[in-house]
Motif scaffolding. Structure first.
Motif, PDB file in Angstrom:
ATOM      1  N   VAL A 299       0.854  -1.103  -0.072  1.00  0.00           N
ATOM      2  CA  VAL A 299       0.208   0.125  -0.261  1.00  0.00           C
ATOM      3  C   VAL A 299       0.785   1.342   0.064  1.00  0.00           C
ATOM      4  N   THR A 300       0.622   2.037  -1.043  1.00  0.00           N
ATOM      5  CA  THR A 300       1.335   3.602  -0.854  1.00  0.00           C
ATOM      6  C   THR A 300       0.585   4.807  -0.989  1.00  0.00           C
ATOM      7  N   GLU A 301       0.925   5.609  -0.244  1.00  0.00           N
ATOM      8  CA  GLU A 301       0.240   7.107  -0.193  1.00  0.00           C
ATOM      9  C   GLU A 301       1.104   8.160  -0.051  1.00  0.00           C
ATOM     10  N   ILE A 302       1.112   9.444  -0.463  1.00  0.00           N
ATOM     11  CA  ILE A 302       1.805  10.473  -0.684  1.00  0.00           C
ATOM     12  C   ILE A 302       1.178  11.817  -0.492  1.00  0.00           C
ATOM     13  N   SER A 303       1.575  12.618   0.460  1.00  0.00           N
ATOM     14  CA  SER A 303       1.087  13.926   0.333  1.00  0.00           C
ATOM     15  C   SER A 303       2.027  14.899   1.161  1.00  0.00           C
TER      16      SER A 303
ATOM     17  N   VAL B 262       2.986   6.939  -8.147  1.00  0.00           N
ATOM     18  CA  VAL B 262       2.856   8.499  -8.965  1.00  0.00           C
ATOM     19  C   VAL B 262       2.221   9.458  -7.761  1.00  0.00           C
ATOM     20  N   ASP B 263       2.768  10.497  -7.663  1.00  0.00           N
ATOM     21  CA  ASP B 263       2.104  11.478  -7.028  1.00  0.00           C
ATOM     22  C   ASP B 263       0.932  12.022  -7.444  1.00  0.00           C
ATOM     23  N   ASP B 264      -0.130  11.906  -6.692  1.00  0.00           N
ATOM     24  CA  ASP B 264      -1.507  12.476  -7.091  1.00  0.00           C
ATOM     25  C   ASP B 264      -1.954  13.767  -6.270  1.00  0.00           C
ATOM     26  N   ASN B 265      -0.843  14.324  -5.722  1.00  0.00           N
ATOM     27  CA  ASN B 265      -1.152  15.535  -5.061  1.00  0.00           C
ATOM     28  C   ASN B 265      -2.296  15.630  -4.171  1.00  0.00           C
ATOM     29  N   THR B 266      -2.527  14.812  -3.372  1.00  0.00           N
ATOM     30  CA  THR B 266      -3.576  14.620  -2.096  1.00  0.00           C
ATOM     31  C   THR B 266      -3.236  15.383  -1.436  1.00  0.00           C
ATOM     32  N   PRO B 267      -4.296  16.421  -0.760  1.00  0.00           N
ATOM     33  CA  PRO B 267      -3.857  17.210   0.309  1.00  0.00           C
ATOM     34  C   PRO B 267      -3.678  16.497   1.719  1.00  0.00           C
ATOM     35  N   LEU B 268      -3.146  16.977   2.747  1.00  0.00           N
ATOM     36  CA  LEU B 268      -2.985  16.248   3.982  1.00  0.00           C
ATOM     37  C   LEU B 268      -4.275  15.875   4.611  1.00  0.00           C
ATOM     38  N   ALA B 269      -5.208  16.931   4.333  1.00  0.00           N
ATOM     39  CA  ALA B 269      -6.412  16.524   5.041  1.00  0.00           C
ATOM     40  C   ALA B 269      -7.404  15.437   4.553  1.00  0.00           C
ATOM     41  N   LYS B 270      -7.055  15.303   3.280  1.00  0.00           N
ATOM     42  CA  LYS B 270      -7.632  14.192   2.392  1.00  0.00           C
ATOM     43  C   LYS B 270      -7.038  12.905   2.501  1.00  0.00           C
TER      44      LYS B 270
END
Length: 517
Positions: free
Chosen positions: A120-124, A444-452
């Motif tokens: 699982v990956t995530e970026i913000s 890939v960086d999807d530019n998710t805001p920290l709050a999201k």
């Protein structure tokens, strides 16, 4: 008459003032005595921790690969909690960020394919530095129902030396092991080896159906003598090998304060011994107890080199967490020698740093070397790693390097057109195999805001930031305890067992305490 009354009140006031002065002096004296006692305890402490040099930012162009072994140990968190609950700031080297983060379960999806774990990956945005990014990498081990777990061949290796004769050592150890015995099935077998001045077998392999026999053997244990740890380990592994279950869970469970002082006493000697014994296919679980003379460095070495995991048990609630709630993950390995290697795209990443895992770093060439040992993943276990990233074009006070004078580094033209920020590669082996399998996962960086972001992302970030504050890391960048609490509260989630609310309360308590340290 008036003069008499005035004199009387003056006398009363003087007496009260004298009494208050004496009480104040007594309070001050009590405080001094308490402070002196605490200082004596700190000075008399012989606890040992392996030095940690915090990971710094690496240039993504010059050093594009980051390679490390997974770590499922959680001892650092409960040890840190012990210090804070006792009103002390934990030693910096006692704070291992990866173990703080991995103390908690995360709500990752179960694996669906043939591999024993999901990625699982995530970026913000990095919460403590808005200029930087934070990459969250999670592994979710496949959860196997207890009834379907393979039979166990367990050897309890218990330290009964004189140093264990304290309420938070051998008595707590006995209670903890009784809880584990309650989880065993008829097909599981337990032997008990003890060591003090010498090592000895006090219980032959006994079926988990005979719980009264196993518990009686535990009840009869008493502390006394010196610590022949090396001889105990030798005997425990010999017993485990003699009764080896093919396709089963063969494991030595060591319980001690880590204070080995006779025989195989040095970390180097112990490391060589454990490395030799793991070739027999016997895994190791290390359980630490006690304080004052606790040897965390030895315990960490044992678990790192023995195909095992390491937990610190400071109270009965922690014993229940490790040996009951997380029974499968603690004792049943589903993948061994699990390594990660991240390759960063220098067209998008200027610099990166791995948060924690300082004692788990590997060379780039170790990733493809199946002879190189790495960490193990248990049934249902989650493993989480965080990377802090400085994007290309961002000026950061934490990474400034002049251009090279004598050479230039070229970026592959395809990197400029790629949307990928990085590629994650993983290698693992099945518990009974010696050839690894490769998994590749681009991000890939999807530019998710920290709050999201998910609760998983924000919770891991809150724990990491608290750990950085405890270590007084420069990378914490003026982040505050209050900000840690607010982020943790927003990501608390279901929290069935209450471990997360305990963390929040611990941060609040330390914030109040830190102002007076």
């Amino acid at each position: 008459m008036k003069r008499f009354i005035v004199s009387f009140y003056v006398m009363i006031i003087v007496m009260l003032m004298f009494s208050c002065e004496r009480q104040g002096s007594a309070v001050q004296e009590l405080r001094r005595d308490s402070a002196d006692l605490e200082e004596q305890q700190l000075q008399s402490s012989t606890e040992e921790y392996r030095a940690i040099v915090e990971n710094s930012f690496q240039d993504a162009l010059k050093n594009p690969l980051s390679t490390f072994s997974i770590d499922v140990d959680v001892a650092s968190y409960s040890n840190v909690r012990r210090f804070i609950n006792n009103g002390q700031r934990p030693p910096k080297d006692a704070v291992r960020l990866e173990e703080m983060i991995n103390y908690f379960d995360y709500d990752y999806d179960q694996p669906e394919g043939d591999d024993p774990f999901a990625v699982v990956t995530e970026i913000s945005i990095a919460p403590w530095n808005a200029k930087h990014k934070l990459v969250h990498v999670g592994l979710q081990g496949k959860k196997i129902a207890t009834d379907n777990l393979p039979p166990s061949n367990l050897v309890f290796l218990i330290d009964v030396s004189g140093s264990m004769d304290e309420p938070n050592k051998l008595p707590l150890l006995k209670t903890s092991f009784k809880m584990l015995v309650g989880q065993l099935r008829e097909q599981d077998h337990v032997a008990i080896v003890v060591y003090a001045g010498a090592a000895g077998l006090v219980l032959e392999p006994t079926s988990g159906a005979n719980k009264k026999t196993i518990i009686a053997a535990l009840d009869n244990l008493q502390a006394g003598g010196s610590t022949a740890g090396g001889a105990g380990i030798q005997l425990a592994y010999d017993i485990a090998k003699k009764h080896f279950k093919t396709g089963g869970n063969n494991r030595v469970i060591l319980a001690t304060d880590g204070d080995f002082n006779i025989g195989e006493s040095s970390d180097a000697s112990m490391e060589r011994l454990i490395e030799e014994k793991r070739k027999d296919g016997v895994f190791l679980t290390a359980l630490g107890f006690g304080m004052g003379n606790y040897k965390d460095s030895k315990m960490e070495t044992l678990s790192d080199k023995g195909n095992g995991n390491y937990a610190y048990i400071d109270n009965i609630i922690e014993a229940r967490k490790v040996l009951v709630n997380e029974f499968g993950g603690t004792l049943f390995t589903i993948a061994k020698d699990v390594k990660l290697q991240l390759e960063f795209n220098p067209a998008k990443v200027k610099a990166y740093r791995l948060i924690g895992y300082e004692n788990r770093m590997l060379k780039s060439e170790d990733f493809n070397n199946d002879k190189k040992d790495a960490g193990e993943l248990g049934s249902g276990h989650t493993v989480t790693a965080l990377y802090e990233i400085i994007p290309v074009g961002v000026e950061s006070e934490f990474y400034k390097i002049d251009d090279l004078k004598y050479q230039t580094m070229q970026v592959n033209p395809s990197a400029n057109t790629s949307e990928e920020l990085l590629t994650i590669k993983l290698r693992y082996k099945k518990p009974d195999e010696d050839v690894s399998k490769l998994i590749v996962h681009p991000l890939v960086d999807d530019n998710t805001p920290l709050a999201k972001t998910t609760d998983n992302f924000r919770w891991s970030a809150s724990v990491a930031s608290f750990g950085m504050l405890l270590r007084e890391s420069e990378y914490a960048n003026h982040f505050t305890y209050d900000q840690v609490v607010k982020m943790a509260q927003s990501a608390r989630g279901e929290d069935t067992e209450g471990y997360r609310v305990e963390f929040i309360n611990m941060v609040k308590a330390f914030e109040s305490m830190a102002s007076g340290l």
